[in-house]
Design a protein around this motif. Structure first.
Motif, PDB file in Angstrom:
ATOM      1  N   ILE A  53      13.760  -7.561 -48.923  1.00 30.25           N
ATOM      2  CA  ILE A  53      12.538  -7.238 -48.193  1.00 30.25           C
ATOM      3  C   ILE A  53      12.851  -6.093 -47.240  1.00 30.25           C
ATOM      4  O   ILE A  53      13.433  -6.294 -46.189  1.00 30.25           O
ATOM      5  CB  ILE A  53      11.998  -8.465 -47.430  1.00 30.25           C
ATOM      6  CG1 ILE A  53      11.701  -9.592 -48.416  1.00 30.25           C
ATOM      7  CG2 ILE A  53      10.749  -8.100 -46.646  1.00 30.25           C
ATOM      8  CD1 ILE A  53      11.180 -10.852 -47.783  1.00 30.25           C
ATOM      9  N   GLY A  54      12.471  -4.884 -47.649  1.00 32.26           N
ATOM     10  CA  GLY A  54      12.775  -3.699 -46.862  1.00 32.26           C
ATOM     11  C   GLY A  54      11.695  -3.328 -45.866  1.00 32.26           C
ATOM     12  O   GLY A  54      11.826  -2.357 -45.132  1.00 32.26           O
ATOM     13  N   SER A  55      10.617  -4.092 -45.858  1.00 31.63           N
ATOM     14  CA  SER A  55       9.523  -3.836 -44.917  1.00 31.63           C
ATOM     15  C   SER A  55       8.863  -5.174 -44.598  1.00 31.63           C
ATOM     16  O   SER A  55       9.206  -6.193 -45.188  1.00 31.63           O
ATOM     17  CB  SER A  55       8.506  -2.865 -45.532  1.00 31.63           C
ATOM     18  OG  SER A  55       7.919  -3.424 -46.694  1.00 31.63           O
ATOM     19  N   ASP A  56       7.917  -5.148 -43.691  1.00 33.85           N
ATOM     20  CA  ASP A  56       7.221  -6.371 -43.313  1.00 33.85           C
ATOM     21  C   ASP A  56       6.505  -6.952 -44.531  1.00 33.85           C
ATOM     22  O   ASP A  56       5.808  -6.230 -45.257  1.00 33.85           O
ATOM     23  CB  ASP A  56       6.211  -6.059 -42.208  1.00 33.85           C
ATOM     24  CG  ASP A  56       5.479  -7.285 -41.779  1.00 33.85           C
ATOM     25  OD1 ASP A  56       6.037  -8.050 -40.981  1.00 33.85           O
ATOM     26  OD2 ASP A  56       4.345  -7.494 -42.273  1.00 33.85           O
ATOM     27  N   TYR A  57       6.658  -8.244 -44.758  1.00 35.18           N
ATOM     28  CA  TYR A  57       6.075  -8.873 -45.944  1.00 35.18           C
ATOM     29  C   TYR A  57       4.549  -8.833 -45.945  1.00 35.18           C
ATOM     30  O   TYR A  57       3.933  -8.634 -46.987  1.00 35.18           O
ATOM     31  CB  TYR A  57       6.537 -10.337 -46.068  1.00 35.18           C
ATOM     32  CG  TYR A  57       5.949 -11.015 -47.277  1.00 35.18           C
ATOM     33  CD1 TYR A  57       6.379 -10.687 -48.554  1.00 35.18           C
ATOM     34  CD2 TYR A  57       4.923 -11.948 -47.148  1.00 35.18           C
ATOM     35  CE1 TYR A  57       5.821 -11.268 -49.669  1.00 35.18           C
ATOM     36  CE2 TYR A  57       4.366 -12.545 -48.258  1.00 35.18           C
ATOM     37  CZ  TYR A  57       4.813 -12.206 -49.522  1.00 35.18           C
ATOM     38  OH  TYR A  57       4.244 -12.779 -50.633  1.00 35.18           O
ATOM     39  N   ALA A  75       4.947  -2.555 -44.341  1.00 39.27           N
ATOM     40  CA  ALA A  75       5.209  -1.411 -43.463  1.00 39.27           C
ATOM     41  C   ALA A  75       6.397  -1.746 -42.571  1.00 39.27           C
ATOM     42  O   ALA A  75       6.668  -2.917 -42.313  1.00 39.27           O
ATOM     43  CB  ALA A  75       3.982  -1.128 -42.592  1.00 39.27           C
ATOM     44  N   GLN A  76       7.092  -0.711 -42.115  1.00 34.34           N
ATOM     45  CA  GLN A  76       8.197  -0.930 -41.187  1.00 34.34           C
ATOM     46  C   GLN A  76       7.735  -0.743 -39.747  1.00 34.34           C
ATOM     47  O   GLN A  76       8.245  -1.383 -38.847  1.00 34.34           O
ATOM     48  CB  GLN A  76       9.355   0.004 -41.517  1.00 34.34           C
ATOM     49  CG  GLN A  76       9.999  -0.364 -42.838  1.00 34.34           C
ATOM     50  CD  GLN A  76      11.151   0.540 -43.192  1.00 34.34           C
ATOM     51  OE1 GLN A  76      11.321   1.610 -42.618  1.00 34.34           O
ATOM     52  NE2 GLN A  76      11.935   0.122 -44.156  1.00 34.34           N
ATOM     53  N   ASP A  77       6.811   0.143 -39.545  1.00 30.76           N
ATOM     54  CA  ASP A  77       6.231   0.393 -38.224  1.00 30.76           C
ATOM     55  C   ASP A  77       4.718   0.379 -38.365  1.00 30.76           C
ATOM     56  O   ASP A  77       4.190   0.640 -39.439  1.00 30.76           O
ATOM     57  CB  ASP A  77       6.674   1.756 -37.689  1.00 30.76           C
ATOM     58  CG  ASP A  77       8.176   1.821 -37.484  1.00 30.76           C
ATOM     59  OD1 ASP A  77       8.729   0.894 -36.877  1.00 30.76           O
ATOM     60  OD2 ASP A  77       8.797   2.794 -37.944  1.00 30.76           O
TER      61      ASP A  77
END
Length: 172
Positions: free
Chosen positions: A74-78, A82-84
């Motif tokens: 999971i490279g970003s918010d599930y 998005a990361q930001d």
């Protein structure tokens, strides 16, 4: 006298009844508060808030993946993919009409992203203890889904983490 007893019983049951919220209302309620939490510096949405809106099985899967050291499943918010997140994007939140799917419902959800764009998500909900809860989220815009339901990917990530930890112990 009997009428008074019946009236009291009706009033008590009306007071204790939980107000029904449709799936679109629940999803909108979740995303409107969740996206704002992503914009804060501590990025902290409490576990009790998540349990209110997200399926217990999904939370268990996310916790299981989170416990894997150095995992990249999971490279970003599930929930937002998005990361930001910027506070100005929250106003773009739109929840579409639900359609039935395997005993639950699927809803299209659009959230804001950079340059005035929108990210389309597909949010799957089902009833858990009488309440609509999110159990799966897909990124429709980029045709991607985090592999939280992919047992093979989770097993490979655990194996890689264990072998990396074993290599680390041998080197010290």
């Amino acid at each position: 006298m009997r009428a008074a007893i019946v009236l009291c019983a009706c009033l008590l049951s009306a007071c204790s009844a939980k107000q029904y919220q449709s799936a679109p209302m629940r999803v909108h309620s979740f995303y409107s508060t969740y996206l704002m939490s992503l914009t804060s510096s501590d990025n902290n949405y409490s576990p009790s808030e998540l349990r209110e809106y997200v399926s217990a099985d999904t939370l268990k899967r996310l916790d299981n993946i989170e416990s894997i050291p150095e995992q990249d499943l999971i490279g970003s918010d599930y929930f937002a993919y998005a990361q930001d997140y910027d506070p100005s994007w929250v106003s773009a939140l739109t929840v579409g009409d639900a359609r039935s799917f395997m005993g639950g419902e699927i809803l299209p959800v659009w959230i804001g992203k950079e340059h005035g764009g929108k990210l389309e998500l597909q949010v799957y909900v089902r009833r858990e203890s009488g309440t609509w809860k999110i159990y799966r989220v897909r990124d429709v815009t980029d045709n991607y889904e985090h592999p939280i339901f992919n047992a093979g990917a989770i097993t490979r990530a655990k194996s890689a983490a264990e072998s990396g930890c074993a290599d680390f112990r041998r080197k010290t």
